[in-house]
Scaffold this motif. Sequence first.
Motif, mmCIF file in Angstrom:
data_model
loop_
_atom_site.group_PDB
_atom_site.id
_atom_site.type_symbol
_atom_site.label_atom_id
_atom_site.label_comp_id
_atom_site.label_asym_id
_atom_site.label_seq_id
_atom_site.Cartn_x
_atom_site.Cartn_y
_atom_site.Cartn_z
ATOM 1 N N GLN A 1 0.807 -1.215 0.000
ATOM 2 C CA GLN A 1 0.000 0.000 0.000
ATOM 3 C C GLN A 1 0.844 1.271 0.000
ATOM 4 O OE1 GLN A 1 -1.579 -0.712 4.318
ATOM 5 N NE2 GLN A 1 -1.820 1.472 3.914
ATOM 6 N N ASP A 2 2.135 1.161 0.336
ATOM 7 C CA ASP A 2 2.968 2.362 0.426
ATOM 8 C C ASP A 2 3.816 2.611 -0.811
ATOM 9 O OD1 ASP A 2 2.341 3.244 3.168
ATOM 10 O OD2 ASP A 2 3.100 1.245 3.655
ATOM 11 N N ASN A 3 3.604 1.852 -1.862
ATOM 12 C CA ASN A 3 4.372 2.054 -3.094
ATOM 13 C C ASN A 3 5.875 2.102 -2.842
ATOM 14 O OD1 ASN A 3 2.740 2.232 -5.480
ATOM 15 N ND2 ASN A 3 1.747 3.958 -4.444
ATOM 16 N N ALA A 4 6.378 1.083 -2.180
ATOM 17 C CA ALA A 4 7.786 1.081 -1.755
ATOM 18 C C ALA A 4 8.751 1.342 -2.914
ATOM 19 C CB ALA A 4 8.123 -0.258 -1.112
ATOM 20 N N TYR A 5 8.418 0.862 -4.100
ATOM 21 C CA TYR A 5 9.380 0.998 -5.203
ATOM 22 C C TYR A 5 9.197 2.303 -5.975
ATOM 23 C CZ TYR A 5 11.267 -3.309 -3.695
ATOM 24 O OH TYR A 5 11.881 -4.253 -2.892
ATOM 25 N N SER A 6 8.231 3.120 -5.583
ATOM 26 C CA SER A 6 8.209 4.518 -6.023
ATOM 27 C C SER A 6 8.909 5.366 -4.960
ATOM 28 C CB SER A 6 6.783 5.026 -6.198
ATOM 29 O OG SER A 6 6.165 4.313 -7.226
ATOM 30 N N TYR A 7 8.692 4.960 -3.717
ATOM 31 C CA TYR A 7 9.372 5.644 -2.610
ATOM 32 C C TYR A 7 10.895 5.567 -2.785
ATOM 33 C CZ TYR A 7 11.581 5.997 1.968
ATOM 34 O OH TYR A 7 12.446 6.321 2.982
ATOM 35 N N LEU A 8 11.381 4.421 -3.296
ATOM 36 C CA LEU A 8 12.841 4.240 -3.408
ATOM 37 C C LEU A 8 13.491 5.367 -4.233
ATOM 38 C CD1 LEU A 8 15.573 2.711 -3.262
ATOM 39 C CD2 LEU A 8 14.719 1.172 -5.018
ATOM 40 N N PRO A 9 13.103 5.564 -5.533
ATOM 41 C CA PRO A 9 13.759 6.655 -6.257
ATOM 42 C C PRO A 9 13.477 8.026 -5.655
ATOM 43 C CG PRO A 9 12.029 5.642 -7.606
ATOM 44 C CD PRO A 9 12.211 4.787 -6.394
ATOM 45 N N GLU A 10 12.248 8.256 -5.186
ATOM 46 C CA GLU A 10 11.950 9.571 -4.609
ATOM 47 C C GLU A 10 12.836 9.843 -3.401
ATOM 48 O OE1 GLU A 10 10.235 11.873 -5.892
ATOM 49 O OE2 GLU A 10 9.288 10.690 -7.471
ATOM 50 N N SER A 11 13.015 8.821 -2.582
ATOM 51 C CA SER A 11 13.809 9.043 -1.367
ATOM 52 C C SER A 11 15.281 9.253 -1.711
ATOM 53 C CB SER A 11 13.650 7.876 -0.384
ATOM 54 O OG SER A 11 14.146 6.681 -0.938
#
Length: 250
Positions: free
Chosen positions: A199-209
């Motif tokens: 639910q947290d879109n971990a693999y979108s969070y990765l590049p954004e972070s």
Amino acid sequence: MTGNSVIQTEQLTDKSPEKIRRMFDSIAPWYDFLNHFFSLGIDRRWRRTMVKRLLNETSLEGSILDVCCGTGDLTLEFMKQTKNREFYGIDFSQEMINIGLRKIKTYQNNEIPIRFMVGDALNLPFESNRFSIVAVAFGLRNVGDTERGLSEMLRVCKPNGTIAVLEFSMPKQPIFSTVYRFYFRFVLPYIGQFLARNQDNAYSYLPESVLTFDEPEELVQRLQLLGVTDIQTQPLTFGIATLIWGRKKQ
Ligand SMILES: C[S@@+](CC[C@H](N)C(=O)[O-])C[C@H]1O[C@@H](n2cnc3c(N)ncnc32)[C@H](O)[C@@H]1O
């Protein structure tokens, strides 16, 4: 940028402990596979290089701490490369730790000197000046307060001990950087979310972070301000990752 995408970016880079812990808890079963898949296995080499460097450049014997240890790959790499020490790994995601615990079970008959613990990098449950090496791999970026995370690492490190950060960075070579950014922002998130639905879109969070986190030069400055000396950096694989390490003053 549209209003929506601004809101989305804010949500993606939300680093509240509840969100980060839930995110890693939910992707834990996929974490190792996707790490090796997306990096073509190079992440293993990065950890090997890190451990080799740190062991070569730290004269102190004694315990080693892997902060934000996740599924324990860095802790295990330390154990492979050096003997007669205690190895500690700490992470606040129980599910990530559980995978680490399973890995060490398959290793030997519980005789191995590794302790994986659930705990907070912002409040490390160890006395000051305890470890000869304190390292974090791909974890600091996820910690809600970078300054506090580094201060805690430094607090538990012995004087003259080594503190080290391995983190993603953006390559500087223009053509490679363009191709990499495209892959990182537009390919990896879709495959990641497709496989490790969460639910947290971990693999979108990765590049954004990664894109919103400190550049290596900024991390070096932070360490200098905290009093770390003899700081060195080593870009890895065209600068996709950077290793930074230094010594805690006597
Ligand atoms: C990208 S993983 C890195 C795991 C491992 N170090 C590796 O090399 O694969 C980041 C880890 O940081 C942990 N983490 C983030 N913030 C934390 C905090 N405040 N305290 C403890 N662990 C934290 C997450 O639970 C996650 O397991």
